[in-house]
Design an enzyme around this catalytic site. Structure first.
Site, short mmCIF file in Angstrom:
data_model
loop_
_atom_site.label_atom_id
_atom_site.label_comp_id
_atom_site.label_asym_id
_atom_site.label_seq_id
_atom_site.Cartn_x
_atom_site.Cartn_y
_atom_site.Cartn_z
N PHE A 1 -18.44 5.53 1.77
CA PHE A 1 -17.33 5.79 0.68
C PHE A 1 -17.55 7.17 0.09
O PHE A 1 -19.20 7.61 0.43
CB PHE A 1 -17.14 4.99 -0.52
CG PHE A 1 -16.54 3.62 -0.17
CD1 PHE A 1 -15.98 3.51 -1.05
CD2 PHE A 1 -17.18 2.36 0.56
CE1 PHE A 1 -15.25 2.48 -0.89
CE2 PHE A 1 -16.46 1.76 0.95
CZ PHE A 1 -15.24 1.51 0.10
N ARG B 1 1.06 -1.75 0.29
CA ARG B 1 0.19 0.11 0.41
C ARG B 1 0.72 1.55 0.07
O ARG B 1 0.06 2.09 -0.68
CB ARG B 1 -1.06 0.22 0.97
CG ARG B 1 -1.89 0.98 1.23
CD ARG B 1 -3.20 0.63 2.75
NE ARG B 1 -4.12 1.25 2.63
CZ ARG B 1 -4.79 2.25 3.20
NH1 ARG B 1 -3.64 2.41 4.38
NH2 ARG B 1 -6.13 3.34 2.63
N GLY C 1 -7.85 7.07 0.64
CA GLY C 1 -7.22 5.37 0.25
C GLY C 1 -7.93 4.99 1.22
O GLY C 1 -8.50 5.09 2.78
N SER C 2 -8.99 3.61 0.81
CA SER C 2 -10.60 3.22 2.05
C SER C 2 -9.50 2.97 2.58
O SER C 2 -8.63 2.30 2.94
CB SER C 2 -11.24 2.37 1.37
OG SER C 2 -11.66 2.92 -0.12
N ALA C 3 -9.78 2.19 3.56
CA ALA C 3 -9.56 1.23 4.90
C ALA C 3 -9.22 -0.13 4.30
O ALA C 3 -10.71 -0.70 3.70
CB ALA C 3 -10.26 1.01 5.49
#
Length: 392
Positions: A243, A41, A98-100
């Site tokens: 989101f 990531r 950036g999503s979890a």
């Protein structure tokens, strides 16, 4: 140990710890674990992120440990504010993130991607999700569309440097990308309020569409659809996701700027429904309200400087033509003053939607589903034959 070696060791520990926590949730299959190691990531998060409620900048060069911790904590990390514009002294708001990791791997699990699948991603963001998808679906099988041309260019560069093989297109995700269609899987990393018709046309029969869901009432839930031979799609919701809304569907409404006018003469009545019962911590009722009241939103007004009013709940339509205000005096728990204006009596609609939810045993998101056809979309409860009345 050199600084570079120490940093690499810290990252390996961070990845291991994150994957260990995620595997306990049951969403990290072996192929996705391999992808997480192959597509770190940290290679996709920009050197500047924004932390905390005030979205203070955090630069990798200045505070590398804080930056790395933000990258590998199981939480979203804001990567852009104000659509990339300098907010100056104005308000800061998150426009990309950036999503979890937990929701990333949960969605990848739900998507059921196989080697050789052609995948369309809506919302490239940092590019990490596209990199993970390419690792499993195979080089050249992933197309990702990003509405922000700057973010698209940055993600394209990251994917090229890592040789992760995804095609990044700058464009409107609601239109999909016909050049590489048809697709076996379509996944969105932004929420929608309605499923764009081009998505259905670009996914093979039997293919899957997975998208976060939002209504003006609440941003909550995931929708997983299966495309049928006739071009329609049917599927169910599941809970626990939030989101950012697709940019083309954004609205920016304020009660006193856009909705309420001094010359409005509202009708007054009373209600026994506590306003916090439909706006509070029970996300199941909020989700049900959002499905039924498709164009209605709400906001609290604390201490409104009105005699005898401790708090006021405003509800309004997204076209700003109807509104209601529900007042609590700070004492009574079963009597609330209601004022309504416009062609619709919104609080009456809220009461009816809440009564319906109670009558049907207080269903959560997993009991609801959606059918999408060329002529529109319909909400159902438990099975496609049990349609839910929607007001809009």
């Amino acid at each position: 140990m050199t600084v570079a070696e120490d940093s690499a060791a810290s990252e390996r520990i961070a990845i291991r710890d994150l994957l260990g926590a995620l595997k306990q949730e049951g969403y990290v299959a072996p192929e996705w674990e391999r992808a997480a190691w192959a597509v770190p990531r940290s290679a996709y998060i920009p050197d500047r992120v924004y932390l905390g409620d005030d979205l203070e900048p955090c630069d990798r060069a200045d505070t590398p440990e804080t930056w790395l911790r933000a990258v590998y904590v199981n939480d979203s990390v804001v990567t852009q504010i104000n659509d990339g514009e300098d907010p100056g002294e104005g308000d800061r708001w998150a426009s990309s993130s950036g999503s979890a990791p937990s929701i990333v791997f949960r969605m990848l699990h739900m998507l059921d991607v196989q080697d050789g699948h052609r995948v369309l991603e809506i919302g490239t963001g940092t590019g990490w999700n596209a990199g993970l998808l390419s690792c499993v679906a195979g080089t050249g099988n992933v197309t990702s569309v990003e509405v922000d041309p700057v973010l698209a260019a940055e993600a394209r560069d990251r994917l090229r440097k890592k040789r992760d093989g995804a095609t990044v297109i700058a464009g409107d995700g609601a239109e999909g990308h016909t050049a590489n269609a048809p697709y076996d899987r379509l996944v969105a990393t932004c929420s929608v309020r309605s499923v764009p018709r081009p998505w259905l046309a670009q996914v093979e029969p039997g293919g899957v569409i997975l998208t976060p869901w939002e209504s003006p009432w609440i941003c909550y839930g995931l929708l997983r659809l299966t495309v049928k031979d006739d071009g329609s799609a049917v599927g169910s919701f599941s809970p626990h996701s939030a989101f950012m809304l697709m940019r083309g569907e954004r609205t920016s409404l304020r009660i006193f700027r856009d909705v309420v006018s001094d010359d409005h003469q509202p009708d007054e009545s009373t209600s026994t429904l506590p306003p916090w019962r439909v706006t509070g911590e029970d996300l199941a009722v909020q989700f049900a309200m959002g499905l039924q009241l498709r164009d209605v939103w709400w906001t609290w007004h604390e201490n409104p400087d009105v005699e005898g009013v401790a708090t006021r709940l405003w509800v309004a339509t997204t076209d700003a033509t109807s509104w209601a205000a529900v007042d609590w005096d700070g004492r009574s728990e079963d009597r609330f003053t209601v004022r309504q204006h416009g062609p619709r009596r919104l609080w009456n609609e809220v009461e009816a939607a809440h009564s319906w939810w109670q009558l049907h045993d207080r269903p959560g998101p997993e009991r609801f589903g959606l059918t999408v056809t060329a002529s529109g979309q319909s909400v159902w409860l438990d099975s496609p034959g049990r349609l839910v009345t929607v007001t809009d």
